[in-house]
Design a protein around this motif. Sequence first.
Motif, PDB file in Angstrom:
ATOM      1  N   SER A   7      25.869   4.315 -22.776  1.00  0.00           N
ATOM      2  CA  SER A   7      24.695   3.501 -23.052  1.00  0.00           C
ATOM      3  C   SER A   7      23.436   4.355 -23.076  1.00  0.00           C
ATOM      4  O   SER A   7      23.243   5.226 -22.238  1.00  0.00           O
ATOM      5  N   ARG A   8      22.590   4.086 -24.061  1.00  0.00           N
ATOM      6  CA  ARG A   8      21.324   4.811 -24.212  1.00  0.00           C
ATOM      7  C   ARG A   8      20.179   3.840 -23.924  1.00  0.00           C
ATOM      8  O   ARG A   8      20.120   2.752 -24.479  1.00  0.00           O
ATOM      9  N   ARG A   9      19.248   4.277 -23.079  1.00  0.00           N
ATOM     10  CA  ARG A   9      18.179   3.389 -22.622  1.00  0.00           C
ATOM     11  C   ARG A   9      16.967   3.481 -23.552  1.00  0.00           C
ATOM     12  O   ARG A   9      16.418   4.565 -23.761  1.00  0.00           O
ATOM     13  N   ARG A  14      21.077  -3.707 -29.341  1.00  0.00           N
ATOM     14  CA  ARG A  14      21.970  -3.880 -28.197  1.00  0.00           C
ATOM     15  C   ARG A  14      23.435  -3.852 -28.642  1.00  0.00           C
ATOM     16  O   ARG A  14      24.300  -3.314 -27.938  1.00  0.00           O
ATOM     17  N   TRP A  62      22.543   0.279 -27.406  1.00  0.00           N
ATOM     18  CA  TRP A  62      21.278   0.547 -26.735  1.00  0.00           C
ATOM     19  C   TRP A  62      21.072  -0.441 -25.595  1.00  0.00           C
ATOM     20  O   TRP A  62      21.243  -1.643 -25.753  1.00  0.00           O
ATOM     21  N   ASP A  63      20.692   0.087 -24.438  1.00  0.00           N
ATOM     22  CA  ASP A  63      20.306  -0.731 -23.290  1.00  0.00           C
ATOM     23  C   ASP A  63      18.792  -0.884 -23.377  1.00  0.00           C
ATOM     24  O   ASP A  63      18.043   0.054 -23.083  1.00  0.00           O
ATOM     25  N   ASP A 110      14.962  -2.401 -22.793  1.00  0.00           N
ATOM     26  CA  ASP A 110      14.019  -3.010 -21.864  1.00  0.00           C
ATOM     27  C   ASP A 110      12.657  -3.029 -22.553  1.00  0.00           C
ATOM     28  O   ASP A 110      12.389  -2.200 -23.436  1.00  0.00           O
ATOM     29  N   ARG A 127       9.052   2.461 -15.509  1.00  0.00           N
ATOM     30  CA  ARG A 127      10.377   2.333 -16.130  1.00  0.00           C
ATOM     31  C   ARG A 127      10.888   3.710 -16.559  1.00  0.00           C
ATOM     32  O   ARG A 127      10.106   4.622 -16.830  1.00  0.00           O
ATOM     33  N   CYS A 168      13.595   5.727 -19.330  1.00  0.00           N
ATOM     34  CA  CYS A 168      14.233   5.512 -20.630  1.00  0.00           C
ATOM     35  C   CYS A 168      14.678   6.830 -21.226  1.00  0.00           C
ATOM     36  O   CYS A 168      14.228   7.902 -20.816  1.00  0.00           O
ATOM     37  N   ASP A 169      15.579   6.743 -22.207  1.00  0.00           N
ATOM     38  CA  ASP A 169      15.997   7.916 -22.969  1.00  0.00           C
ATOM     39  C   ASP A 169      15.140   8.096 -24.214  1.00  0.00           C
ATOM     40  O   ASP A 169      14.921   9.220 -24.675  1.00  0.00           O
TER      41      ASP A 169
END
Length: 441
Positions: free
Chosen positions: A7-9, A27, A31-32, A34, A44, A46-47
């Motif tokens: 999973s990639r944020r 999603r 992709w995760d 937010d 937060r 993230c990637d």
Amino acid sequence: MIEASTSRRLLVVDPCDDCHRLLPGLRTIGWDVDSCALEHAGDRTCDVGLLRLQPFHLERPEAVKELISRSGTEWIAVLSQEVLRLQNVGDFVCEWFFDFHTLPFDVSRVQVTLGRAFGMARLRGQGSIHIDQPEHELLGDSKPIRELRKLLSKLAPAESPVLIRGESGTGKELVARTLHCQSHRRNKPFIAINCGAIPEHLIQSELFGHEKGAFTGAHQRKIGRIEAAHGGTLFLDEIGDLPLELQANLLRFLQEKHIERVGGSQPIAVDVRVLAATHVDLEAAIEHKRFREDLYYRLNVLQVVMAPLRERHGDLAMLASHFSHFYSQETGRRPRSFSDDALVAMGMHDWPGNVRELANRVRRGLVLAEGRQIEARDLGLASQQGVAAPMGTLEDYKTRAERQALSDVLNRHSDNLSVAARVLGVSRPTFYRLLHKHQIR
């Protein structure tokens, strides 16, 4: 089906309606996602980041710059037609963002861009190390710097004077501050004075202070640097430049632990730990009668010798990355990584000005860099591959080649020795044996 572990944020900041409609599709491809407002984005992780750029962001860009700098990843700007027409938006996006998309979204293109940004973020993260540590920390993982940190941990609790020796720019004051910060005097003053930077006729007053009326212009009492350091640490930089007369006064203070202000007659007890630093050969200065031998022995109870940067194999890339982040705030530009050409040029440079020179060259490189990376020319360095090396035996050439290969690979992969070994095509045990053979780590 994409595994959860892959999973990639993705963090979407200040999303618009178009952004929200885009998210379900992202999603489904792993992709995760937010989303939040800009003021909450700093909390937060993230990637990759997606930020809907609005006019108020450009009016007060500091918040966006800080977010991008601190996140350590790649960001993509989302622009409406209204924002595209604003002045200087192009320069701002090119400087701070990996890419941009205009509304409405081309979904397939967004997916490709996000994938490229994710790959670039991972690559940049492997190639650069941002060290957010207190100013007094000594950065690096080379053998000399590890041994230095170990030595300082032993010397810091002591009360004896320490003489710090090394070339200009190696960080002698940093060592003095580290000794102070690790000592029981850490909550008391740290007072530094450069003995070579103060005019000779003022240095006695600067060190020892003066009473009102002691000389023309002495309109009030002045507390000297030694007295101001009471309870703490006094750092005398460039002690070799101290005039002989003042050397005698300093020696008397070290022996008696008392001073007298200029124009005064009352002895004043002062409790300080004295650290001194020099880049000159004090033994030669003693021979030429420019430095007192008895003062030398008083100051040289404990000694620290600083390694020049050219001997700190593997620290160059880490230090350069640190300075890139540090000076990006001053220059107002995004921190940049270094191209392979720049890393090779830095590895070949002799660094006569040591860490101070590296800091200044990176500072210059941040200002001059036109691309997303700092190039050798931005640092004022050129390739030296055409310079002929002196002739020697075949064994000499093999030894030099081995050492150069180790230095080059450590400059690029000091954070991952397994990768460094693979790049050289040797096993990890062989790699460690070579490091030990050449006394690099």
